[in-house]
Structure formats: structure tokens, C-alpha cells
Design an enzyme around this catalytic site. Structure first.
Site: not given
Ligand code: ZN
Length: 188
Positions: A46, A51, A96-97, A138-139, A142
Site C-alpha cells: 500500500g 508518501q 510502513c514504507l 492504514h493508508e 496517511h
């Protein structure tokens, strides 16, 4: 298509509420393509637009690399909203990236009903569960300036502080390109 640097903990844009999309133009379509390349390169499932330095309400999901989810098609969600959440909660170890090399258990609703727009600005309403619901929540966080670490208890927050500072100060070797300053913005 290009791999974009990923914003990391400490980058201002990750703490901003992203702005709604009113129209899809060629530039945004090209950014979404770059987001997929960037996510796959980093082995993510994701990725939210902020990001990659784009403060807009878009995220992408591709859970197909995960065992048992091979049949799931990649998704692009524009102006997503949660309509309802299941009462049933589930713990899951998230990463998370934008917070490399950290995983921690987060409890979230197991299923959700969401609405979103596709690339033709057509509205969809779907119900999702398990990993897909997890990634979407999660996204969506963000896009509201929230990171998964915000859901952790105080004790765990204390434990990860050093690691977060390492990320913030670029003292951590990351396997994919990250931004080199906290003010990185790719598209306004
Ligand atoms: Zn994330």
C-alpha cells in the site's frame, strides 16, 4: 515511469491532511503510475500519495504479493471514505514504507465498508475484510496525517523513539530511495 523517493518519519507532509481530488489530469495519472513502480520497488502492499510528496487524497493497494491474496487486483482509491466499520477488532503486525524496519501490532476493525472514486471519477462502494481492510485503514490514516505508530501505547512509543530519530536523521540504511529533506514536495 520512475521510482520516487519515499517520504519518511519526520517529513512534514506525512503529518498534513491531504486535499481532495477534484479532477484527474495527465500529471496525476503519471504520478499514480510512478506510485505503483515506487511501491513495488520497495516491496510494499500500500502507498499513499503523501508518501511520495503529493498532498492529495489518493492511495494505491496491491496485496497480490501476499500468500493467499494472489487473485486480488491492484487498486487506486481516490477521495476514499470509510462508511462503516465492523465491531469485530483484530490485531495485526503493521509496517510502513515511511517508517522502515519497524513492525508493531495495531488493533483495528476487521472489516470496513468504503466509498472511493476510480481514475474515471466514478464512485464505488465496497465491503472489504482482513488484509485489504487493514491496508486501506492504514493508508486512509496517511491521508489524514496519521501514522500507524500513533496507535501504539505509550510504553511502545518510548521504545521506538530512538529508531524514529534514526529515520528522521537519515541514520538508517534503507533498501529503497527515501527523501533527503523533511520539506520534500513532489507535486503541489
Ligand atoms: Zn504507511
Amino acid at each position: 515511469m520512475s521510482i520516487l523517493p519515499i517520504t519518511v518519519f519526520g517529513d512534514n507532509i506525512l503529518r498534513k491532511k491531504a486535499a481532495p481530488i477534484t479532477e484527474i489530469n495527465d500529471e496525476l495519472i503519471s504520478i499514480i503510475r510512478d506510485m505503483f513502480v515506487t511501491m513495488n520497488n520497495a516491496n510494499g502492499i500500500g502507498l499513499a500519495a503523501n508518501q511520495v510528496g503529493v498532498n492529495r487524497r489518493i492511495f494505491i493497494v496491491d496485496v497480490s504479493p501476499v500468500e493467499g491474496y494472489e487473485k486480488f487486483k491492484p487498486m487506486t482509491l481516490i477521495n476514499p471514505k470509510i462508511i462503516s466499520k465492523s465491531d469485530e477488532l483484530e490485531p495485526y503486525e503493521e509496517g510502513c514504507l515511511s517508517i522502515p524496519e519497524l513492525k508493531s501490532e495495531v488493533i483495528r476493525p476487521k472489516g470496513i465498508e468504503i466509498s472511493f472514486y476510480d481514475l474515471d471519477m466514478k464512485e464505488h462502494k465496497i465491503e472489504v475484510g482482513d488484509l485489504v481492510a487493514r491496508v486501506i485503514q492504514h493508508e486512509l490514516d496517511h491521508l489524514n496525517g496519521v501514522l500507524f505508530i500513533d496507535h501504539l501505547d505509550e510504553e511502545t512509543q518510548k521504545k521506538i523513539k530512538k529508531h524514529l530519530n534514526k529515520i528522521k536523521n537519515r541514520k538508517l540504511d534503507v533498501a529503497y530511495p527515501i527523501t533527503d529533506s523533511s520539506n520534500y514536495i513532489y507535486y503541489k
